[in-house]
Write a protein that holds these residues in place. Sequence first.
Motif, PDB file in Angstrom:
ATOM      1  N   GLY A  74      41.944  40.257  48.288  1.00  0.00           N
ATOM      2  CA  GLY A  74      43.032  40.411  47.311  1.00  0.00           C
ATOM      3  C   GLY A  74      42.602  40.568  45.857  1.00  0.00           C
ATOM      4  N   GLY A  75      41.312  40.651  45.603  1.00  0.00           N
ATOM      5  CA  GLY A  75      40.844  40.912  44.236  1.00  0.00           C
ATOM      6  C   GLY A  75      41.179  39.773  43.276  1.00  0.00           C
ATOM      7  N   ALA A  76      40.933  40.038  41.999  1.00  0.00           N
ATOM      8  CA  ALA A  76      41.251  39.034  40.981  1.00  0.00           C
ATOM      9  C   ALA A  76      42.763  38.843  40.895  1.00  0.00           C
ATOM     10  CB  ALA A  76      40.674  39.463  39.642  1.00  0.00           C
ATOM     11  N   ARG A  77      43.490  39.922  41.079  1.00  0.00           N
ATOM     12  CA  ARG A  77      44.957  39.833  41.056  1.00  0.00           C
ATOM     13  C   ARG A  77      45.459  38.850  42.107  1.00  0.00           C
ATOM     14  NH1 ARG A  77      48.547  42.756  37.424  1.00  0.00           N
ATOM     15  NH2 ARG A  77      47.539  44.714  36.893  1.00  0.00           N
ATOM     16  N   PHE A  80      45.268  35.570  40.675  1.00  0.00           N
ATOM     17  CA  PHE A  80      46.302  35.275  39.666  1.00  0.00           C
ATOM     18  C   PHE A  80      47.448  34.500  40.329  1.00  0.00           C
ATOM     19  CE2 PHE A  80      45.443  39.258  36.768  1.00  0.00           C
ATOM     20  CZ  PHE A  80      44.176  38.785  36.521  1.00  0.00           C
ATOM     21  N   TRP A 102      43.893  41.279  30.696  1.00  0.00           N
ATOM     22  CA  TRP A 102      43.798  40.587  31.986  1.00  0.00           C
ATOM     23  C   TRP A 102      44.265  39.137  31.907  1.00  0.00           C
ATOM     24  CZ3 TRP A 102      44.229  43.328  35.984  1.00  0.00           C
ATOM     25  CH2 TRP A 102      43.622  44.584  36.075  1.00  0.00           C
ATOM     26  N   CYS A 149      39.880  33.989  30.160  1.00  0.00           N
ATOM     27  CA  CYS A 149      39.083  35.114  30.643  1.00  0.00           C
ATOM     28  C   CYS A 149      37.918  35.339  29.679  1.00  0.00           C
ATOM     29  CB  CYS A 149      39.957  36.370  30.722  1.00  0.00           C
ATOM     30  SG  CYS A 149      39.043  37.827  31.266  1.00  0.00           S
ATOM     31  N   ASN A 151      35.570  37.489  29.581  1.00  0.00           N
ATOM     32  CA  ASN A 151      35.252  38.874  29.199  1.00  0.00           C
ATOM     33  C   ASN A 151      36.445  39.771  29.497  1.00  0.00           C
ATOM     34  OD1 ASN A 151      32.935  40.816  28.353  1.00  0.00           O
ATOM     35  ND2 ASN A 151      33.830  41.796  30.153  1.00  0.00           N
ATOM     36  N   THR A 153      37.851  43.039  29.946  1.00  0.00           N
ATOM     37  CA  THR A 153      37.221  44.292  30.357  1.00  0.00           C
ATOM     38  C   THR A 153      37.759  45.513  29.601  1.00  0.00           C
ATOM     39  OG1 THR A 153      37.342  43.184  32.487  1.00  0.00           O
ATOM     40  CG2 THR A 153      36.540  45.444  32.506  1.00  0.00           C
ATOM     41  N   ASP A 173      38.465  33.550  34.718  1.00  0.00           N
ATOM     42  CA  ASP A 173      38.429  34.852  35.400  1.00  0.00           C
ATOM     43  C   ASP A 173      37.148  35.563  34.940  1.00  0.00           C
ATOM     44  OD1 ASP A 173      38.626  37.431  36.268  1.00  0.00           O
ATOM     45  OD2 ASP A 173      40.562  37.866  35.335  1.00  0.00           O
ATOM     46  N   SER A 175      35.668  38.109  36.342  1.00  0.00           N
ATOM     47  CA  SER A 175      35.539  39.367  37.089  1.00  0.00           C
ATOM     48  C   SER A 175      34.529  40.350  36.500  1.00  0.00           C
ATOM     49  CB  SER A 175      36.896  40.057  37.201  1.00  0.00           C
ATOM     50  OG  SER A 175      37.729  39.308  38.052  1.00  0.00           O
ATOM     51  N   SER A 176      34.508  40.469  35.177  1.00  0.00           N
ATOM     52  CA  SER A 176      33.621  41.489  34.614  1.00  0.00           C
ATOM     53  C   SER A 176      32.393  40.892  33.928  1.00  0.00           C
ATOM     54  CB  SER A 176      34.401  42.382  33.646  1.00  0.00           C
ATOM     55  OG  SER A 176      35.097  41.601  32.714  1.00  0.00           O
ATOM     56  N   SER A 194      36.352  39.359  41.048  1.00  0.00           N
ATOM     57  CA  SER A 194      36.364  40.391  42.083  1.00  0.00           C
ATOM     58  C   SER A 194      35.041  41.152  41.976  1.00  0.00           C
ATOM     59  CB  SER A 194      37.583  41.299  41.967  1.00  0.00           C
ATOM     60  OG  SER A 194      37.739  41.781  40.668  1.00  0.00           O
ATOM     61  N   GLN A 196      33.939  44.350  42.281  1.00  0.00           N
ATOM     62  CA  GLN A 196      33.630  45.757  41.966  1.00  0.00           C
ATOM     63  C   GLN A 196      33.077  46.024  40.570  1.00  0.00           C
ATOM     64  OE1 GLN A 196      36.624  44.500  42.577  1.00  0.00           O
ATOM     65  NE2 GLN A 196      38.196  45.308  41.240  1.00  0.00           N
ATOM     66  N   LYS A 197      32.733  44.963  39.835  1.00  0.00           N
ATOM     67  CA  LYS A 197      32.119  45.154  38.522  1.00  0.00           C
ATOM     68  C   LYS A 197      30.616  44.857  38.588  1.00  0.00           C
ATOM     69  CE  LYS A 197      36.540  45.261  37.195  1.00  0.00           C
ATOM     70  NZ  LYS A 197      37.712  44.467  36.926  1.00  0.00           N
TER      71      LYS A 197
HETATM   72  C1  LIG Z   1      39.063  44.191  37.001  1.00  0.00           C
HETATM   73  C2  LIG Z   1      39.596  42.926  36.532  1.00  0.00           C
HETATM   74  C3  LIG Z   1      40.697  42.311  37.141  1.00  0.00           C
HETATM   75  C4  LIG Z   1      41.449  42.945  38.291  1.00  0.00           C
HETATM   76  O1  LIG Z   1      40.677  42.924  39.448  1.00  0.00           O
HETATM   77  P1  LIG Z   1      41.284  43.403  40.839  1.00  0.00           P
HETATM   78  O2  LIG Z   1      40.154  43.164  41.779  1.00  0.00           O
HETATM   79  O3  LIG Z   1      41.651  44.845  40.696  1.00  0.00           O
HETATM   80  O4  LIG Z   1      42.467  42.551  41.134  1.00  0.00           O
HETATM   81  C5  LIG Z   1      41.105  41.081  36.657  1.00  0.00           C
HETATM   82  N1  LIG Z   1      40.485  40.493  35.634  1.00  0.00           N
HETATM   83  C6  LIG Z   1      39.434  41.060  34.999  1.00  0.00           C
HETATM   84  C7  LIG Z   1      38.776  40.357  33.870  1.00  0.00           C
HETATM   85  C8  LIG Z   1      38.959  42.292  35.439  1.00  0.00           C
HETATM   86  O5  LIG Z   1      37.907  42.861  34.818  1.00  0.00           O
END
Ligand SMILES: *Cc1c(COP(=O)(O)O)cnc(C)c1O
Length: 361
Positions: A74-77, A80, A102, A149, A151, A153, A173, A175-176, A194, A196-197
């Motif tokens: 479900g990713g970072a979302r 949330f 974000w 958060c 960073n 993004t 968070d 994520s990035s 998540s 993908q970064k």
């Molecule tokens: C990319 C990103 C998200 C969203 O990530 P998803 O995997 O698309 O849900 C949330 N927070 C930050 C800081 C991000 O860079």
Amino acid sequence: MNNIYNFSAGPSMLPIAVMKKAHQDFRNWCNLGSSVLEISHRSKEFLELVKNSKNDLRELLNIPNNYKILFCHGGARGQFSAIPMNLTKKKNQVDYICSGYWSKKAAEEAQKYCRTNIINVVQKINNVKYILPYQQWNINSNTDYIHYCPNETIEGIAIYEEPVFKNKNIIGDFSSTLLSRVIDISKYALIYASAQKNIGASGITIIIVNKKFLNKSNKLVPSILNYKIMYDNNSLFNTPTNFSWYLSSLIFKWLKKIGGVHKIEEINQEKSKLLYQIIDSSNFYKNFIHEKNRSQMNIVFELKNEFLNNLFIKEAQLNNLYALKNHKIAGGIRASIYNAMPLKGIKKLVKFMLYFKKKHS
Ligand SMILES: *Cc1c(COP(=O)(O)O)cnc(C)c1O
């Protein structure tokens, strides 16, 4: 083909060594005669991958034993929603520090589940944005947790100081920024990212949580988002995204081989410094963020006018510098330079920026 440098914010480029290994393994992983996509997540080989990937991540981030690692969907979302669902109650208060897109989205989602205080910490002096030091954040005395958060993004704004408040639970968070620099996990209740970064392919989300929060989840939390259930099932409650998990495991090995997070942090500092130097060395390129809050992962800048921004992006692409257009809500240019972006890619972008400036000044 090897000469292309991809500055995408996510999904972003992967290290070439990792891609080569994945290519090699693709049809015959672990000598099974099939791909990692085609085997059971309960097989001996996959369980070995699960174990090793956790151990590698623990080693890379120096994760204390009382913290558990979950690999979720479900990713970072997804987080949330999962965070307020697991860690607070409808009538309780939580604090959301807002520093950009974000963190705002995280707060908006949390509002569905609890009383959410939104605390804006972005300030401006002479058109330069900076973030209030955490000691000046207006935290509520009665809050279940503080979410931030480190960073952002899209805006390219970062918080490097790790916030500490007495007896307060901090959630981040990451994520990035996870794995791009050394952090102290023990300061947090939970962090998530998540993949993908900096950690591989989309589809998998890493959660690092102090184990004392694993028992808090309300029974009504959907099982797939329930931290306790995910933990009790070794993150294999349902079928995981095998391939993303596998790619992350390769990223961890690659990072260990380079010399770990300490080493990559040095490289990341050098990379971002080169770009900010070029931006600051003339009036041609502009970045409006205070030095102490500039992201090392997402370098955001603008040119004198919009026409030049677009021309820059187009011409850069002709020079094999891809995906430099920023998110539409921010506009301008963004060079996302996660761990996988080699120094060579930065040097090529710097060279192009100098050429473009000369041509259009
Ligand atoms: C990319 C990103 C998200 C969203 O990530 P998803 O995997 O698309 O849900 C949330 N927070 C930050 C800081 C991000 O860079």
